[in-house]
Design a protein around this motif. Structure first.
Motif, mmCIF file in Angstrom:
data_model
loop_
_atom_site.group_PDB
_atom_site.id
_atom_site.type_symbol
_atom_site.label_atom_id
_atom_site.label_comp_id
_atom_site.label_asym_id
_atom_site.label_seq_id
_atom_site.Cartn_x
_atom_site.Cartn_y
_atom_site.Cartn_z
ATOM 1 N N THR A 79 56.808 71.366 49.533
ATOM 2 C CA THR A 79 55.861 70.608 48.698
ATOM 3 C C THR A 79 54.505 71.291 48.521
ATOM 4 O OG1 THR A 79 55.123 69.320 50.615
ATOM 5 C CG2 THR A 79 56.942 68.405 49.321
ATOM 6 N N LYS A 80 54.298 72.411 49.168
ATOM 7 C CA LYS A 80 52.963 73.031 49.171
ATOM 8 C C LYS A 80 52.478 73.460 47.792
ATOM 9 C CE LYS A 80 54.354 77.748 50.177
ATOM 10 N NZ LYS A 80 54.340 78.834 51.115
ATOM 11 N N ASN A 81 53.391 73.666 46.829
ATOM 12 C CA ASN A 81 52.982 74.094 45.492
ATOM 13 C C ASN A 81 52.664 72.932 44.555
ATOM 14 O OD1 ASN A 81 53.131 76.850 46.089
ATOM 15 N ND2 ASN A 81 55.337 76.844 45.761
ATOM 16 N N ILE A 82 52.812 71.716 45.024
ATOM 17 C CA ILE A 82 52.438 70.550 44.215
ATOM 18 C C ILE A 82 50.918 70.575 44.057
ATOM 19 C CG2 ILE A 82 52.314 68.025 44.132
ATOM 20 C CD1 ILE A 82 54.901 67.959 45.803
ATOM 21 N N LYS A 83 50.460 70.385 42.833
ATOM 22 C CA LYS A 83 49.018 70.312 42.589
ATOM 23 C C LYS A 83 48.545 68.919 42.999
ATOM 24 C CE LYS A 83 48.730 73.731 38.970
ATOM 25 N NZ LYS A 83 48.164 74.744 39.796
ATOM 26 N N VAL A 84 47.580 68.863 43.915
ATOM 27 C CA VAL A 84 47.061 67.585 44.394
ATOM 28 C C VAL A 84 45.607 67.448 43.966
ATOM 29 C CG1 VAL A 84 46.621 66.107 46.381
ATOM 30 C CG2 VAL A 84 48.628 67.613 46.377
ATOM 31 N N ASN A 142 52.065 52.539 45.601
ATOM 32 C CA ASN A 142 50.951 51.704 46.068
ATOM 33 C C ASN A 142 50.674 51.873 47.558
ATOM 34 O OD1 ASN A 142 53.150 50.392 47.072
ATOM 35 N ND2 ASN A 142 52.635 48.381 46.254
ATOM 36 N N ASN A 143 51.406 52.784 48.203
ATOM 37 C CA ASN A 143 51.150 53.054 49.613
ATOM 38 C C ASN A 143 51.671 54.446 49.974
ATOM 39 O OD1 ASN A 143 53.990 52.839 50.555
ATOM 40 N ND2 ASN A 143 53.759 50.671 50.055
ATOM 41 N N ILE A 144 51.252 54.918 51.133
ATOM 42 C CA ILE A 144 51.601 56.269 51.582
ATOM 43 C C ILE A 144 53.107 56.399 51.815
ATOM 44 C CG2 ILE A 144 51.306 57.952 53.453
ATOM 45 C CD1 ILE A 144 48.804 57.716 51.675
ATOM 46 N N LYS A 145 53.722 55.388 52.405
ATOM 47 C CA LYS A 145 55.158 55.450 52.696
ATOM 48 C C LYS A 145 55.964 55.633 51.413
ATOM 49 C CE LYS A 145 58.896 53.099 55.022
ATOM 50 N NZ LYS A 145 59.400 51.934 55.692
ATOM 51 N N LYS A 146 55.640 54.849 50.384
ATOM 52 C CA LYS A 146 56.358 54.970 49.110
ATOM 53 C C LYS A 146 56.097 56.349 48.487
ATOM 54 C CE LYS A 146 57.182 52.750 44.702
ATOM 55 N NZ LYS A 146 56.902 51.650 43.810
ATOM 56 N N ALA A 147 54.855 56.816 48.585
ATOM 57 C CA ALA A 147 54.521 58.136 48.045
ATOM 58 C C ALA A 147 55.347 59.224 48.730
ATOM 59 C CB ALA A 147 53.034 58.405 48.229
ATOM 60 N N GLU A 148 55.452 59.144 50.053
ATOM 61 C CA GLU A 148 56.217 60.150 50.789
ATOM 62 C C GLU A 148 57.691 60.119 50.399
ATOM 63 O OE1 GLU A 148 55.143 59.353 54.880
ATOM 64 O OE2 GLU A 148 53.389 60.687 54.734
ATOM 65 N N GLU A 149 58.243 58.935 50.138
ATOM 66 C CA GLU A 149 59.638 58.841 49.689
ATOM 67 C C GLU A 149 59.815 59.566 48.358
ATOM 68 O OE1 GLU A 149 60.532 54.642 49.578
ATOM 69 O OE2 GLU A 149 60.370 54.446 51.760
ATOM 70 N N ILE A 150 58.879 59.360 47.433
ATOM 71 C CA ILE A 150 58.946 60.001 46.116
ATOM 72 C C ILE A 150 58.789 61.521 46.257
ATOM 73 C CG2 ILE A 150 57.724 60.252 43.909
ATOM 74 C CD1 ILE A 150 57.062 57.195 44.165
ATOM 75 N N ILE A 151 57.827 61.946 47.069
ATOM 76 C CA ILE A 151 57.536 63.370 47.237
ATOM 77 C C ILE A 151 58.679 64.097 47.939
ATOM 78 C CG2 ILE A 151 56.007 65.004 48.428
ATOM 79 C CD1 ILE A 151 53.769 62.799 48.014
ATOM 80 N N ASN A 191 61.877 63.385 47.945
ATOM 81 C CA ASN A 191 63.130 63.340 47.204
ATOM 82 C C ASN A 191 63.071 64.402 46.101
ATOM 83 O OD1 ASN A 191 65.169 62.773 45.307
ATOM 84 N ND2 ASN A 191 65.111 60.592 45.762
ATOM 85 N N GLU A 192 63.979 65.359 46.133
ATOM 86 C CA GLU A 192 63.961 66.441 45.138
ATOM 87 C C GLU A 192 64.082 65.925 43.711
ATOM 88 O OE1 GLU A 192 66.293 69.971 45.824
ATOM 89 O OE2 GLU A 192 66.100 69.694 47.989
ATOM 90 N N GLU A 193 64.771 64.812 43.518
ATOM 91 C CA GLU A 193 64.957 64.243 42.174
ATOM 92 C C GLU A 193 63.671 63.645 41.611
ATOM 93 O OE1 GLU A 193 67.897 64.265 40.300
ATOM 94 O OE2 GLU A 193 68.515 65.658 41.879
ATOM 95 N N THR A 194 62.826 63.116 42.478
ATOM 96 C CA THR A 194 61.602 62.441 42.015
ATOM 97 C C THR A 194 60.330 63.215 42.340
ATOM 98 O OG1 THR A 194 61.501 61.136 44.067
ATOM 99 C CG2 THR A 194 62.643 60.142 42.180
ATOM 100 N N ARG A 195 60.451 64.329 43.053
ATOM 101 C CA ARG A 195 59.271 65.085 43.491
ATOM 102 C C ARG A 195 58.393 65.469 42.294
ATOM 103 N NH1 ARG A 195 61.209 69.476 46.864
ATOM 104 N NH2 ARG A 195 61.325 67.825 48.409
#
Length: 145
Positions: free
Chosen positions: A95-100, A42-51, A53-57
């Protein structure tokens, strides 16, 4: 779980609770939760934590542009939040290969052009996508992984 059976992780980054509920319901209604793991931020900070983290990326991110961020000690809501996040994702070798996919209410072409320039694979406009179309889009993008 064998690698071939691993669910594709999809992250939705949106501060609007109704959009997060809508997205989750589309997954449930169309049976996508059996193929994909939907993560919500629900926010950028939480998104960055998920992204970061190799386990949750995730392999796929649906990113809203207009999000609250802190600037000069104040919380402001701006499309720059999503664009800055997109730029960070696409400029980091991990993270550059993540499809956004930018998932925004902004129809303005300048935002669409900027998102594409920064590396977004697609730009979906909220409200223009019926649930079935959104589910089909998720399946199509997941096949490209």
């Amino acid at each position: 779980m064998p690698e071939s059976n691993k669910k594709i992780k999809i992250l939705l980054v949106d501060d609007d609770e109704l959009i997060r509920i809508y997205f989750r319901d589309v997954f449930w209604i169309h049976g996508l939760e059996y193929k994909h793991e939907l993560l919500l931020a629900n926010n950028i900070k939480k998104a960055e934590e998920i992204i970061n983290n190799e386990e949750t990326r995730p392999q796929i991110i649906f990113l809203d542009l207009v999000m609250p961020i802190e600037r000069d000690g104040k919380i402001i809501t701006t499309p720059e939040a999503g664009l800055e996040t997109l730029k960070k994702i696409k400029s980091d070798p991990k993270t550059k290969n993540i499809k956004v996919i930018v998932f925004s209410g902004h129809k303005d072409e300048k935002f669409q052009e900027e998102a594409k320039r920064l590396g977004a694979e697609s730009y979906l406009i909220k409200g223009d996508n019926l649930p079935k179309e959104l589910a089909g889009f998720v399946e199509k993008i997941a096949l490209e992984i």
